[in-house]
Structures are given as C-alpha cells and as structure tokens.
Write a protein that holds these residues in place. Structure first.
Motif, PDB file in Angstrom:
ATOM      1  N   TYR A 151      21.076  45.486  23.203  1.00 56.17           N
ATOM      2  CA  TYR A 151      21.007  44.422  23.617  1.00 56.17           C
ATOM      3  C   TYR A 151      22.714  44.045  23.515  1.00 56.17           C
ATOM      4  CZ  TYR A 151      21.521  42.402  19.189  1.00 56.17           C
ATOM      5  OH  TYR A 151      21.887  41.779  17.578  1.00 56.17           O
ATOM      6  N   ALA A 152      23.382  43.529  24.280  1.00 59.09           N
ATOM      7  CA  ALA A 152      24.838  43.531  24.286  1.00 59.09           C
ATOM      8  C   ALA A 152      24.813  41.481  24.799  1.00 59.09           C
ATOM      9  CB  ALA A 152      25.377  43.956  25.475  1.00 59.09           C
ATOM     10  N   LEU A 153      26.204  41.246  23.528  1.00 62.30           N
ATOM     11  CA  LEU A 153      25.864  39.507  23.862  1.00 62.30           C
ATOM     12  C   LEU A 153      27.855  39.346  24.811  1.00 62.30           C
ATOM     13  CD1 LEU A 153      25.015  38.777  20.665  1.00 62.30           C
ATOM     14  CD2 LEU A 153      23.856  37.560  23.287  1.00 62.30           C
ATOM     15  N   ARG A 154      27.384  38.729  25.761  1.00 54.60           N
ATOM     16  CA  ARG A 154      28.740  38.847  26.256  1.00 54.60           C
ATOM     17  C   ARG A 154      29.450  37.482  26.806  1.00 54.60           C
ATOM     18  NH1 ARG A 154      31.947  44.740  28.157  1.00 54.60           N
ATOM     19  NH2 ARG A 154      31.190  45.820  26.747  1.00 54.60           N
ATOM     20  N   ASP A 155      30.057  36.554  26.279  1.00 59.41           N
ATOM     21  CA  ASP A 155      31.103  35.664  27.350  1.00 59.41           C
ATOM     22  C   ASP A 155      29.117  34.211  28.126  1.00 59.41           C
ATOM     23  OD1 ASP A 155      33.705  36.220  27.201  1.00 59.41           O
ATOM     24  OD2 ASP A 155      33.555  37.458  28.827  1.00 59.41           O
ATOM     25  N   GLY A 156      28.523  34.193  26.961  1.00 63.00           N
ATOM     26  CA  GLY A 156      27.371  33.604  26.986  1.00 63.00           C
ATOM     27  C   GLY A 156      26.356  34.655  28.011  1.00 63.00           C
ATOM     28  N   GLU A 157      26.498  35.277  28.105  1.00 64.75           N
ATOM     29  CA  GLU A 157      25.598  36.106  27.561  1.00 64.75           C
ATOM     30  C   GLU A 157      24.454  36.914  27.641  1.00 64.75           C
ATOM     31  OE1 GLU A 157      27.262  36.376  32.861  1.00 64.75           O
ATOM     32  OE2 GLU A 157      27.090  37.966  31.730  1.00 64.75           O
ATOM     33  N   LEU A 158      23.600  37.447  27.925  1.00 67.23           N
ATOM     34  CA  LEU A 158      22.902  38.294  27.249  1.00 67.23           C
ATOM     35  C   LEU A 158      22.456  39.699  27.965  1.00 67.23           C
ATOM     36  CD1 LEU A 158      20.892  39.334  24.859  1.00 67.23           C
ATOM     37  CD2 LEU A 158      19.280  37.808  25.303  1.00 67.23           C
ATOM     38  N   LEU A 159      22.213  40.731  27.867  1.00 65.25           N
ATOM     39  CA  LEU A 159      21.822  41.233  28.697  1.00 65.25           C
ATOM     40  C   LEU A 159      20.998  42.427  27.374  1.00 65.25           C
ATOM     41  CD1 LEU A 159      24.545  43.428  30.255  1.00 65.25           C
ATOM     42  CD2 LEU A 159      23.207  41.775  31.183  1.00 65.25           C
ATOM     43  N   PHE A 160      19.748  42.942  28.336  1.00 68.78           N
ATOM     44  CA  PHE A 160      18.809  43.699  27.248  1.00 68.78           C
ATOM     45  C   PHE A 160      17.864  44.637  27.682  1.00 68.78           C
ATOM     46  CE2 PHE A 160      15.642  40.248  28.703  1.00 68.78           C
ATOM     47  CZ  PHE A 160      14.857  40.899  29.072  1.00 68.78           C
ATOM     48  N   GLY A 161      18.084  45.840  27.183  1.00 66.85           N
ATOM     49  CA  GLY A 161      16.255  46.632  27.745  1.00 66.85           C
ATOM     50  C   GLY A 161      16.119  47.803  26.865  1.00 66.85           C
ATOM     51  N   SER A 162      14.736  48.929  27.425  1.00 65.27           N
ATOM     52  CA  SER A 162      14.599  49.627  26.796  1.00 65.27           C
ATOM     53  C   SER A 162      15.224  50.755  26.286  1.00 65.27           C
ATOM     54  CB  SER A 162      13.317  49.336  27.520  1.00 65.27           C
ATOM     55  OG  SER A 162      12.548  49.033  27.442  1.00 65.27           O
ATOM     56  N   GLU A 163      15.756  50.789  27.155  1.00 63.50           N
ATOM     57  CA  GLU A 163      16.830  51.994  26.673  1.00 63.50           C
ATOM     58  C   GLU A 163      18.686  51.198  27.055  1.00 63.50           C
ATOM     59  OE1 GLU A 163      15.989  54.964  29.402  1.00 63.50           O
ATOM     60  OE2 GLU A 163      13.816  55.001  28.217  1.00 63.50           O
ATOM     61  N   PRO A 164      19.474  51.887  26.716  1.00 64.69           N
ATOM     62  CA  PRO A 164      20.583  51.799  26.624  1.00 64.69           C
ATOM     63  C   PRO A 164      21.199  52.147  28.903  1.00 64.69           C
ATOM     64  CG  PRO A 164      20.642  52.599  24.953  1.00 64.69           C
ATOM     65  CD  PRO A 164      19.423  53.032  25.343  1.00 64.69           C
ATOM     66  N   LYS A 165      20.699  52.932  29.491  1.00 68.79           N
ATOM     67  CA  LYS A 165      20.981  52.653  30.834  1.00 68.79           C
ATOM     68  C   LYS A 165      20.429  52.064  31.733  1.00 68.79           C
ATOM     69  CE  LYS A 165      18.215  55.961  31.216  1.00 68.79           C
ATOM     70  NZ  LYS A 165      17.638  57.473  30.325  1.00 68.79           N
ATOM     71  N   ALA A 166      19.844  50.808  30.865  1.00 70.59           N
ATOM     72  CA  ALA A 166      19.548  49.499  31.815  1.00 70.59           C
ATOM     73  C   ALA A 166      20.562  48.886  32.261  1.00 70.59           C
ATOM     74  CB  ALA A 166      17.998  48.903  31.737  1.00 70.59           C
ATOM     75  N   ILE A 167      21.657  48.450  30.527  1.00 72.74           N
ATOM     76  CA  ILE A 167      22.742  47.597  30.633  1.00 72.74           C
ATOM     77  C   ILE A 167      23.607  48.344  30.863  1.00 72.74           C
ATOM     78  CG2 ILE A 167      23.741  46.897  29.036  1.00 72.74           C
ATOM     79  CD1 ILE A 167      21.604  46.393  27.102  1.00 72.74           C
ATOM     80  N   LEU A 168      23.698  49.636  31.478  1.00 73.37           N
ATOM     81  CA  LEU A 168      24.946  50.478  31.239  1.00 73.37           C
ATOM     82  C   LEU A 168      24.768  50.688  32.871  1.00 73.37           C
ATOM     83  CD1 LEU A 168      24.870  53.574  29.457  1.00 73.37           C
ATOM     84  CD2 LEU A 168      26.667  51.886  28.914  1.00 73.37           C
ATOM     85  N   ALA A 169      23.782  49.891  33.752  1.00 76.55           N
ATOM     86  CA  ALA A 169      23.449  49.219  34.955  1.00 76.55           C
ATOM     87  C   ALA A 169      24.185  48.161  34.869  1.00 76.55           C
ATOM     88  CB  ALA A 169      22.260  50.011  35.486  1.00 76.55           C
ATOM     89  N   HIS A 170      24.371  47.475  34.685  1.00 81.44           N
ATOM     90  CA  HIS A 170      25.247  46.426  34.596  1.00 81.44           C
ATOM     91  C   HIS A 170      26.604  46.603  34.655  1.00 81.44           C
ATOM     92  CE1 HIS A 170      27.056  41.999  34.148  1.00 81.44           C
ATOM     93  NE2 HIS A 170      25.354  41.995  34.748  1.00 81.44           N
ATOM     94  N   PRO A 171      27.502  45.997  36.400  1.00 80.37           N
ATOM     95  CA  PRO A 171      28.969  45.993  36.567  1.00 80.37           C
ATOM     96  C   PRO A 171      29.440  45.678  35.028  1.00 80.37           C
ATOM     97  CG  PRO A 171      28.363  44.191  38.338  1.00 80.37           C
ATOM     98  CD  PRO A 171      26.694  45.160  37.276  1.00 80.37           C
ATOM     99  N   GLY A 172      29.494  44.811  34.823  1.00 82.91           N
ATOM    100  CA  GLY A 172      30.091  44.160  33.483  1.00 82.91           C
ATOM    101  C   GLY A 172      29.754  44.264  32.780  1.00 82.91           C
ATOM    102  N   PHE A 173      28.710  46.296  32.770  1.00 91.27           N
ATOM    103  CA  PHE A 173      29.378  46.784  30.778  1.00 91.27           C
ATOM    104  C   PHE A 173      29.706  48.141  30.599  1.00 91.27           C
ATOM    105  CE2 PHE A 173      27.384  48.489  26.882  1.00 91.27           C
ATOM    106  CZ  PHE A 173      27.404  47.807  25.772  1.00 91.27           C
ATOM    107  N   PRO A 174      30.931  48.556  30.437  1.00 91.29           N
ATOM    108  CA  PRO A 174      31.516  49.659  30.902  1.00 91.29           C
ATOM    109  C   PRO A 174      30.987  50.983  30.363  1.00 91.29           C
ATOM    110  CG  PRO A 174      32.807  48.882  30.088  1.00 91.29           C
ATOM    111  CD  PRO A 174      31.900  47.528  30.504  1.00 91.29           C
ATOM    112  N   ALA A 175      30.771  51.617  30.197  1.00 91.77           N
ATOM    113  CA  ALA A 175      30.485  52.346  29.187  1.00 91.77           C
ATOM    114  C   ALA A 175      31.622  53.389  28.345  1.00 91.77           C
ATOM    115  CB  ALA A 175      29.128  54.146  29.599  1.00 91.77           C
ATOM    116  N   GLU A 176      31.944  52.312  27.325  1.00 97.60           N
ATOM    117  CA  GLU A 176      32.503  52.760  25.931  1.00 97.60           C
ATOM    118  C   GLU A 176      32.401  52.794  24.911  1.00 97.60           C
ATOM    119  OE1 GLU A 176      36.411  50.023  28.450  1.00 97.60           O
ATOM    120  OE2 GLU A 176      34.738  48.844  26.554  1.00 97.60           O
TER     121      GLU A 176
END
Length: 615
Positions: A151-176
């Motif tokens: 999961y990732a928490l950013r600016d009042g938002e939660l992203l989650f996924g079984s694998e990192p690739k699902a979260i990395l597919a969100h345009p607001g979460f760059p691969a850094e």
C-alpha cells in the motif's frame, strides 16, 4: 487465489478515472486468469482478478452485500480453512448465504464482527472491505504473511495491491528508489525488512496486521504476534500434538473444487505432506494424488555435494513415489530456459530476486499449472522447526547478525564505492538486525542458551521465512497456480515456537521433534535423510551464460547497473572460477553464478521499470 487492488480518495471523484482502475487491475491478470471485476464509486475503486478455486460460478468479486442502508464491498485474495465453521456460526446468527465460496463467509464475518473478524480466521489472506456508511476501508493480512499486500498513502489517498505493479500502474506513483530501497536490494537482498516495499513511499502491510483508512487518516495495528509461553507438554505429547496439527491443517487445505497436487522433493517436509495427502485421498475415496518434482539437465553429471545440499533429490523422489504410489511427474529444465526465466522473474517480483532459485520455481509452477490449479508445498518447516545448518553452528549462534548474512564482505566488495557510501551496507544490516532482536518476546528467567535459540527461531520466522513465502507466492501466482503451505498454519507455528530446543532438536537432529512425530507416517530412511534445500543447477553452462550476460552489461555505457557496481572486481571474478566465490546467503551458498545472475536481474529491473534513483 486472486489479485486485488484499490484506490480510495477523499478529495477526488474516482468515477472520473475508470481507466486508471482498469490498468491497475489488469497488471494482476496472471494472478487471476479466470475473471476480472471492478467496483467504482466517488470515494472508492476496487479491482479484482480471479483464480477460481471454490465455487467457480458464485464467487465473483468485488462482492457486494447490503444490510438496511449499509453497503459493504470486499476484494479478497486467499483461502479460509475454517470457512465451514464460520458459516455455521453466521447462519445461527440469522445470515443467509447465496454462494458456497469463502469470500462471502469473510464479508459476512466483517459485517457481523467488524474489524475483530480477523481474530476468528484460519487461513491465508489479504483483503479489503469498503464500509460505505462509515466511510472507511479496512485492510488485513494473514498472520504469517503468506499472501502479500502492498500500500501507499499520499495526500488523502490510499493505493493498495497484491503486488507493487498494481500501485506502479497508477500515474501518481512513479517508480522511484532511494538509498534505503537500494540498501534493501544490495545489503539484505530478498530477505528484506518486513513492511518495506523497496520503492519510495511503498509499504507492505505487515503479517498479522490490519489497516483502517478514513477521512481522518490511516492507522495500523497488530492483531496477532508470536507469544512467549511456557511449554507444558512432554516430548511424546509434543510429537502427538504436532502430528495432529499437521493432519488437521493439511486436510483443511486439501479442500478445493479444482485439481490439487503436491510438491515432492523426497525430503522430510514435502514427503510428510504427500504421505498425509495420499492417506486422506485413500480414506475419502478420491483416488491417487498427483505429485511433482524438479531437476535440471546435467545435474546427474555435475552435482557436487555441500553442507547446504548434501545429496541430490532424484533417488529420494523415486523412493517416495513408489512408497506412496502417487501419479508422479518429473519436470526437468535446461540451461537456456533457466537463463531466460531470470527476466520473467523480475517482472513477477517487481524487484530483483533469488536468481535461478526463483527462475526454476517459476518454470516449475508453469508446468504444474498445465494439470492442476492448487499445489501443496512443504515451505517453512525449516524456519518453524529449526532445520537450517545455522541453527546448529557455534559461529552462527554467536554472530551478532542474521545467520544468513555472515561473511558478506565479499558481496559488498562488488558494489561501487559511491553506492557503498550511500547505503552503508554493513551499518544497514546491523541496524536491521538490532531492530529484529529488539522485537523478540522472552519468558522471564530464560537461561542464555534458551534465549538465543528463541531469538534464532524468531529471526527465521519473521525475517527469513517471509523471503521464501514471497518467492513462492510471486512465482506461483505469475502462472495462475495457488500454492498452499500447511507448515504456516498459525496454530502450528505458535505451538512449535514455544517448544524448548532440547525437544525441538530431539536426538541432536535438525527438526528432531518433527522427525519423531512422523514415525509411522514415513519410511525411517526418509525420516533420517539430511536436510537438502530447493535444488539448483550445477551445470557449468549456466555459469558461463550469466557471466557473459553481466560482462555485456559492463560493456554497455547505457546500463543503469554500471554506476552501482565495482566493474573491476566483477571482471576479476569473471576471470576466476566462479564456483570458488561462495558466501552463506539466501539460505544456501550464494555462488559466483548466482551472484552474476542476481546482478543481471538488477540491471533488468532498473531498465524494465525505468527506475529513477533518488540518492
């Protein structure tokens, strides 16, 4: 088993972004090749990819249930092994069921007991429930972390996924990746810190933890941890209880509406499960169980015994398949496909991994999937029962570090001076070790020897075992294969955790009490076989192939790996006998070929994911 993902936002109307949810969901298609589902409202977007195991017709997700004015929605990855008991309890409370799947059992459990439902679950799971009326999402992960959840928490938002690739597919979460992420990759390797997601801002929900996210923010809590308790049973009662737990656990995990098989290496752990499964199939009139084993072209000629791998598996596989009369499948791989698999492994893991040990497992699962959807594996018995050589060696017991990270100076010497300065690998490993030791619960009055063995068990269960569970989940689910791990039943792990070392190592043997518990279940020669890990290739052609690969990388001025490694040292290693480079790492000796394969994976990862380093 499935893949889950989601996006919760308190400041955006998510119905305007269906394409983002679609992209996040479809990254998980290999985990769930049978069906896809989405659920989207202003504040909550859930995506699901399904692998049908129980009730293929009725278990579609996201699953929605309503009670008066309340709406509850679930996405779930896993299996509940006590679903029948929970179902009966819920029915007695007035609930009615529309399906026979455990997804509905889990959702109604949340509706009845709220967040405390996790205390009642026996299984492997990662799930999210949206509670529309209370405007909250609840995430939970099984006690031992068999199923992943990032999961990732950013600016009042939660992203989650079984694998990192699902979260990395969100345009607001760059691969850094920052210095800490690189330290996880290069200093700790696959045995990463629990909860660490490698990518900057990415976390993994810890095993036995849950997370609640509301407009007020996010909070996490542990609902289960290992407890230090006095062990009251004598040696015979301990063995009997372990045997009962194993049988009960396995029989729960054999329930499926699709074909089930067992992985069989001829070792103690897999042989025990195969024997118990074969007995259960015979008693319940289900016929003969299929078993699978893996080997490599050329290993019959090139195998070399070591303390970590004392003998080959094939003769022992033959012994057990004949003893149990299973329908056995030998699967063998050659060097070219093993080398090619190293790239596929990175895409399955979203990070570098365990080199050929990962690649061969991915290929193995791909073959099994042709005939079965569920497999039973002996993973985790060594961590739970004390099976590794380092449990029995004075230098490992006295080392002030992780036992699998002893003598890592040679590996760290392959890093560039700039990277070594940025990540300080020795310091990083020492800090993570102190963190782990600080978590260990103890009994009052424990003598120093008992205290140290409790620490060793804790390190293996909470730090090394997740490495292998992560590998098993990611490689199997990349092929749409569900692998169940009976030795990770939390009742068994908690019980054995408190068994004194004098009983656990009965007769001075690794996994001594498990061997004793299995007398009469397995032939004596199999019970007495020395521990041997997941097999690796010994073919020199593999060493040459990965060496050429890394040398080509070093000659490529565009390679993102080049600034991170000591090219001179690598070229020197390549000019020597690669097998002369051996350090205890990843649970066995990490040889020169595995080191080169790992570095090739790092290069592949940095290129394929377009990783931006933030140092």
């Amino acid at each position: 088993m499935c893949g889950i993902t989601g996006w919760v936002s308190w400041n955006k109307d998510l119905t305007r972004y269906p394409a983002i949810l679609e992209n996040m969901t479809e990254t998980l298609a290999p985990r769930g090749p049978d069906a896809s589902g989405k659920w989207l409202t202003a504040n909550c977007a859930f995506g699901h990819r399904r692998l049908s195991v129980i009730d293929p017709a009725g278990g579609a997700q996201p699953m929605v249930r309503r009670r008066e004015d309340d709406t509850y929605v679930i996405v779930y990855n896993g299996e509940l092994y006590n679903a029948p008991e929970l179902r009966r309890e819920l029915e007695s409370s007035g609930y009615s069921f529309r399906t026979t799947c455990d997804t509905e059992v889990l959702l109604l459990s949340y509706m009845e007991w709220g967040e405390s439902c996790v205390d009642r679950l026996n299984g492997i799971f990662a799930f999210a429930v949206w509670d529309d009326n209370r405007r909250r999402v609840f995430l939970a992960r099984d006690r031992l972390g068999v199923k992943p959840l990032f999961y990732a928490l950013r600016d009042g938002e939660l992203l989650f996924g079984s694998e990192p690739k699902a979260i990395l597919a969100h345009p607001g979460f760059p691969a850094e990746v920052d210095a800490e992420g690189l330290a996880e990759v290069f200093a700790l390797g696959p045995a990463r810190t629990p909860g660490h997601g490698i990518y900057r801002g990415l976390k993994e929900l810890l095993p036995g933890h849950c997370l609640t996210f509301t407009p007020e923010g996010a909070s996490t809590r542990a609902y289960w941890r290992l407890e230090a308790l006095p062990h009251r049973d004598d040696e015979e009662d301990t063995a009997e209880h372990i045997r009962w737990l194993l049988r009960d656990t396995l029989e729960r995990q054999l329930v499926s509406d699709v074909p089930v098989c067992a992985l069989l290496s001829g070792g103690l752990d897999s042989s025990a499960l195969s024997a118990l499964a074969a007995d259960y199939y015979a008693r319940t009139g289900q016929g003969t169980i299929d078993t699978y084993s893996i080997d490599y072209v050329g290993n019959d000629k090139h195998f070399r015994a070591s303390v970590y791998q004392p003998n080959p598996d094939r003769p022992w596989v033959d012994r057990m398949r004949e003893h149990l009369n299973t329908r056995h499948h030998f699967v063998e791989f050659d060097t070219p496909e093993l080398v090619d698999s190293l790239r596929s492994v990175v895409l399955a893991r979203d990070t570098p991994g365990m080199a050929d040990v990962d690649g061969s497992l991915l290929l193995f699962c791909r073959e099994i999937k042709k005939n079965a959807t569920v497999a039973i594996s002996g993973e985790a018995a060594d961590e739970v029962f004390g099976g590794y050589p380092w449990f029995h060696r004075k230098e490992a017991l006295e080392a002030n570090t992780f036992p699998w990270a002893i003598s890592t100076e040679a590996r760290f010497g392959l890093l560039s001076p700039e990277l070594a300065k940025a990540i300080r690998p020795e310091e990083y490993v020492a800090d993570r070790y102190r963190q782990a030791i600080g978590e260990v619960p103890h009994l009052d009055g424990e003598d120093p020897a008992a205290r140290r063995m409790r620490e060793m068990s804790y390190l293996n269960i909470t730090r090394f075992m997740p490495t292998l569970l992560d590998r098993k989940d990611r490689m199997s689910m990349a092929c749409g294969l569900e692998v169940r791990v009976p030795y990770c039943d939390h009742r068994l792990v908690q019980y054995v955790w408190n068994v004194p070392w004098s009983i656990k190592s009965k007769n001075g043997r690794e996994k001594g009490i498990l061997r004793h518990a299995l007398r009469g279940v397995l032939p004596d020669d199999v019970i007495d076989r020395k521990k041997s890990p997941f097999p690796k290739t010994h073919n020199p052609a593999y060493a040459q192939a990965v060496k050429r690969w890394v040398l080509d990388i070093l000659d490529d001025s565009r390679s993102p790996l080049r600034p991170l490694v000591n090219a001179g040292q690598l070229r020197k290693l390549a000019a020597d006998d690669l097998d002369s480079f051996q350090i205890p790492f990843f649970g066995q000796l990490m040889t020169g070929p595995q080191t080169f394969a790992f570095l090739a994976q790092v290069d592949t990862w940095l290129r394929e994911y377009k990783v931006r380093l933030v140092l």
